[in-house]
Write a protein that holds these residues in place. Structure first.
Motif, PDB file in Angstrom:
ATOM      1  N   ALA A 156       0.836  -1.204   0.000  1.00 29.51           N
ATOM      2  CA  ALA A 156       0.000   0.000   0.000  1.00 29.51           C
ATOM      3  C   ALA A 156       0.866   1.246   0.000  1.00 29.51           C
ATOM      4  O   ALA A 156       2.055   1.194   0.280  1.00 29.51           O
ATOM      5  N   SER A 183       0.963   7.502   1.651  1.00 27.31           N
ATOM      6  CA  SER A 183       0.336   8.812   1.423  1.00 27.31           C
ATOM      7  C   SER A 183      -1.176   8.659   1.313  1.00 27.31           C
ATOM      8  O   SER A 183      -1.934   9.458   1.874  1.00 27.31           O
ATOM      9  N   SER A 184      -1.618   7.598   0.624  1.00 24.30           N
ATOM     10  CA  SER A 184      -3.077   7.386   0.515  1.00 24.30           C
ATOM     11  C   SER A 184      -3.655   7.022   1.879  1.00 24.30           C
ATOM     12  O   SER A 184      -4.764   7.436   2.220  1.00 24.30           O
ATOM     13  N   VAL A 185      -2.887   6.234   2.638  1.00 23.22           N
ATOM     14  CA  VAL A 185      -3.375   5.855   3.963  1.00 23.22           C
ATOM     15  C   VAL A 185      -3.582   7.117   4.803  1.00 23.22           C
ATOM     16  O   VAL A 185      -4.621   7.293   5.450  1.00 23.22           O
ATOM     17  N   ARG A 206      -4.088  10.103   3.757  1.00 27.04           N
ATOM     18  CA  ARG A 206      -5.221  10.875   3.206  1.00 27.04           C
ATOM     19  C   ARG A 206      -6.544  10.331   3.774  1.00 27.04           C
ATOM     20  O   ARG A 206      -7.424  11.075   4.175  1.00 27.04           O
ATOM     21  N   GLU A 207      -6.647   9.003   3.807  1.00 25.42           N
ATOM     22  CA  GLU A 207      -7.884   8.390   4.340  1.00 25.42           C
ATOM     23  C   GLU A 207      -8.077   8.694   5.814  1.00 25.42           C
ATOM     24  O   GLU A 207      -9.176   9.005   6.258  1.00 25.42           O
ATOM     25  N   VAL A 208      -6.982   8.602   6.560  1.00 23.87           N
ATOM     26  CA  VAL A 208      -7.090   8.882   8.002  1.00 23.87           C
ATOM     27  C   VAL A 208      -7.566  10.322   8.204  1.00 23.87           C
ATOM     28  O   VAL A 208      -8.453  10.592   9.017  1.00 23.87           O
ATOM     29  N   ALA A 239      -9.260  12.168   6.159  1.00 22.36           N
ATOM     30  CA  ALA A 239     -10.672  12.333   5.752  1.00 22.36           C
ATOM     31  C   ALA A 239     -11.580  11.895   6.891  1.00 22.36           C
ATOM     32  O   ALA A 239     -12.613  12.515   7.164  1.00 22.36           O
ATOM     33  N   ARG A 240     -11.161  10.850   7.603  1.00 23.68           N
ATOM     34  CA  ARG A 240     -11.983  10.332   8.692  1.00 23.68           C
ATOM     35  C   ARG A 240     -12.073  11.292   9.875  1.00 23.68           C
ATOM     36  O   ARG A 240     -13.035  11.271  10.616  1.00 23.68           O
ATOM     37  N   LEU A 246      -1.710  -2.167   7.580  1.00 22.84           N
ATOM     38  CA  LEU A 246      -2.463  -0.921   7.498  1.00 22.84           C
ATOM     39  C   LEU A 246      -3.214  -0.585   8.776  1.00 22.84           C
ATOM     40  O   LEU A 246      -3.280   0.560   9.194  1.00 22.84           O
ATOM     41  N   ARG A 247      -3.778  -1.631   9.388  1.00 22.75           N
ATOM     42  CA  ARG A 247      -4.558  -1.374  10.600  1.00 22.75           C
ATOM     43  C   ARG A 247      -3.682  -0.701  11.670  1.00 22.75           C
ATOM     44  O   ARG A 247      -4.083   0.261  12.308  1.00 22.75           O
ATOM     45  N   GLU A 283      -2.664   2.908  10.557  1.00 18.54           N
ATOM     46  CA  GLU A 283      -3.804   3.820  10.670  1.00 18.54           C
ATOM     47  C   GLU A 283      -4.063   4.180  12.128  1.00 18.54           C
ATOM     48  O   GLU A 283      -4.346   5.322  12.470  1.00 18.54           O
TER      49      GLU A 283
END
Ligand code: ADP
Length: 329
Positions: free
Chosen positions: A173, A176-178, A180-182, A184-185, A211-212, A215
């Protein structure tokens, strides 16, 4: 031996234990009874050792008292362990009272909101719908369920992390995307805290990540930055550097007092007053466990009143995992 006869044995007894032991011994002696006591005794090398001292009266064949037969056992290690256990029980009790308080606060707010909805439905449902009061109360209740589930999740993490070695679950993975998702949350929480959150992650940072865990670590750091960030901007950076992936979470908030800095990764450790900031003192401990499990490092720089910058370095390779405790899933 001569020194020990009579009350000679008491000369090396710790001044704080002396009177208690003397009273107990003299009373037993007067009554010709057995005794048992614990005290600190000076060893020949100058160290204080905890002693369990037991005495049993001896009698001659004619029934006369002939002094004591006794044993002195060094119980220092046992005593240290006992003190440690006692401290742990106290820590657990303190923690339970803080945790109950933390759980109770959102519950109370939620109860108020639900009461407001019930009253509105019972008294003037149409007016409550039209004015938006019903919606606002339901949203307040929903907000509190989010807070409750974060707390419960932290509590679950603590027992999970404390009781079993971490099993890692790596997938390919881009960090940077991870991030971004965090972010957003936590957008709603950021708006509520009055902090603008900026993500500085121009390039993908791709690796085999659990990932878990990542995050979890990042979400804790970001929510701390919002909580302690004094309504100032928060910047999250993701970059590849020196063979590692680096995450940085920077705020310009209250900072961490120098004298508390060494403690804050500890379980239940907090450097703020309970009255001003809620929390269980678990977020950083959980983050650190997650980062260590991935063979990474977490540290921070902080100045009181100026802000805090947390750095998480994660190796791209899984080599650092072979610490024996960890298994790769
Ligand atoms: P909690 O926030 O629930 O108290 P944490 O383990 O997340 O627990 O943090 C431990 C302590 O570290 C906090 O109580 C706070 O004193 C301090 N701390 C953590 N992050 C920050 C930050 N970004 N700015 C200032 N202090 C912080």
């Amino acid at each position: 031996m001569e020194d020990e006869i009579g009350v000679g044995w008491a000369e090396g007894v710790h001044p704080q234990d002396f009177q208690r032991c003397m009273d107990l011994y003299m009373r037993a002696f007067g009554r010709r009874e057995r005794f048992e006591m614990e005290y600190r005794l000076l060893r020949a090398d100058g160290a204080w050792r905890w002693i369990l001292d037991r005495g049993v009266p001896r009698t001659t064949p004619f029934g006369e008292f002939a002094g004591y037969v006794g044993s002195c056992v060094d119980i220092t290690e046992h005593k240290l362990l006992e003190n440690e256990l006692r401290q742990r029980v106290k820590d657990r009790d303190d923690f339970l009272s803080i945790a109950s308080h933390e759980l109770k606060t959102p519950l109370t707010t939620m109860q108020f909101a639900i009461d407001a909805v019930i009253r509105a439905i019972r008294d003037r449902p149409e007016e409550a719908f039209r004015s938006g009061k019903m919606l606002a109360a339901a949203q307040r209740a929903a907000g509190q369920t989010v807070r409750l589930s974060v707390l419960v999740e932290e509590l679950l993490d603590v027992s999970r992390l404390a009781s079993s070695p971490l099993t890692l679950d790596r997938t390919r993975a881009d960090l940077s995307s991870v991030a971004r998702e965090v972010l957003a949350r936590v957008a709603d929480a950021a708006a509520a805290a009055g902090c603008a959150v900026e993500l500085d992650a121009p390039d993908p940072v791709t690796g085999m990540w659990d990932l878990r865990r990542i995050e979890r670590a990042l979400a804790n750091l970001v929510s701390n930055a919002l909580k302690y960030g004094g309504e100032k901007p928060v910047v999250v950076t993701v970059e590849a550097r020196d063979g590692c992936a680096r995450l940085i979470v920077e705020d310009q908030g209250i900072g961490i007092p120098r004298e508390r800095q060494a403690a804050i990764f500890g379980r239940f450790e907090r450097a703020v007053s309970e009255r001003h900031y809620g929390g269980l003192g678990l977020g950083l401990w959980i983050s650190r466990q997650c980062v260590l499990a991935l063979g990474g490092e977490i540290r921070f720089e902080s100045e009181e009143g100026k802000g805090t910058k947390f750095f998480v370095d994660l190796p791209f390779s899984a080599a650092a995992e072979s610490s024996g405790l960890l298994t790769t899933g």
